[in-house]
Design an enzyme around this catalytic site. Sequence first.
Site, mmCIF file in Angstrom:
data_model
loop_
_atom_site.group_PDB
_atom_site.id
_atom_site.type_symbol
_atom_site.label_atom_id
_atom_site.label_comp_id
_atom_site.label_asym_id
_atom_site.label_seq_id
_atom_site.Cartn_x
_atom_site.Cartn_y
_atom_site.Cartn_z
ATOM 1 N N ASP A 10 0.878 -1.181 0.000
ATOM 2 C CA ASP A 10 0.000 0.000 0.000
ATOM 3 C C ASP A 10 0.912 1.226 0.000
ATOM 4 O OD1 ASP A 10 0.936 -0.418 2.586
ATOM 5 O OD2 ASP A 10 -0.860 0.377 3.542
ATOM 6 N N ASP A 15 6.793 1.297 2.687
ATOM 7 C CA ASP A 15 6.679 0.347 1.570
ATOM 8 C C ASP A 15 7.707 0.691 0.496
ATOM 9 O OD1 ASP A 15 3.690 -1.073 1.840
ATOM 10 O OD2 ASP A 15 3.783 0.945 2.665
ATOM 11 N N ASP A 250 7.902 -1.843 7.356
ATOM 12 C CA ASP A 250 7.702 -2.835 6.301
ATOM 13 C C ASP A 250 8.993 -3.501 5.858
ATOM 14 O OD1 ASP A 250 5.021 -2.211 6.332
ATOM 15 O OD2 ASP A 250 5.139 -0.854 4.628
#
Length: 318
Positions: A10, A15, A250
């Site tokens: 996302d 990310d 992440d």
Amino acid sequence: MKKKLILDVDTGVDDAQAIMMALTDPKVEILGITCCHGNTTLENVLQNTLRVLKVCNRLDVPVFGGCAKPLLAPKKHAGHYHGEDGLGDAPDPDAPGLELLQKKNAVQAMIKIAIENPGEVTLVATAPLTNLAVAVQLDPSIPEKLKALYIMGGNTESRGNTTVCGEFNFAVDPEAAYIVLDRYTCPTYIASWEFSCKNSLPWSFCDQWLGQNTDKAAFMKQISRYSMTRAQSEDYQKETTDGQGFNSCDTYAMAAAIDDTFITESDEVAVTVELEGAHTRGMMVLDYMELLGKKHKAFVMKKVDLEKFKRMLMNSLK
């Protein structure tokens, strides 16, 4: 042989950091990037993913659009932390156009890639788990076709960062997280919220990392400015667990997927997600007493090789 990965993202700032780590590792082959709602709207996620690929000169990697909203829960984004567009609201007039996206839906692509590469694909999920939940409902056999699943999400000490007891990725779509932890019986590794906070890196390292004289470092510095200012604020430090440094949540899951030796200590335990609690909806539950009777257990990360992590991060911006 290179490690074959599907990245389910996302794309917000962390990310982006994880994607860049995978893109620059010579041992990795990214078969596709599937996008989901989460840090920002799905359209922004798609745009952000293409922006990351462009700065890495890897627009050849196929990008697929997936679920734009949770299964049942109301939509929730993280604009307060990552910026409304997910990448710090940093202007990018030369961003790639959405015409570069693949026509196939992300869920269909995930299933197709797994079927075509049985037992070879590792799925790295750094978003709400909506795409994965829909995929296993369409094809219940997908977990047995995967080599492994790595998740950034959930929490181990009921310490939330979105709700009182819920980590963002799980709290945004609790039903999806419940389905994935229940039905994905492939080897599963989880980087939880508290774990990432306890393994944060010194801000001095962050300065060194972003100080590299490359286009990638300049891009990362630009998109990270908003979230890093937030992360260094006194209010945010009070919210986190031992979060006294740079925490690229992440990227821990990505590093573990890339390098089998990255995880140095973990608990093997059955996990599920609370769906009904007034304060605990979306909280990950660890069944140390084995009362749930679940045969499948996940590896919940506790300690990792932080020196190796630093090297991987440095390489990602070279």
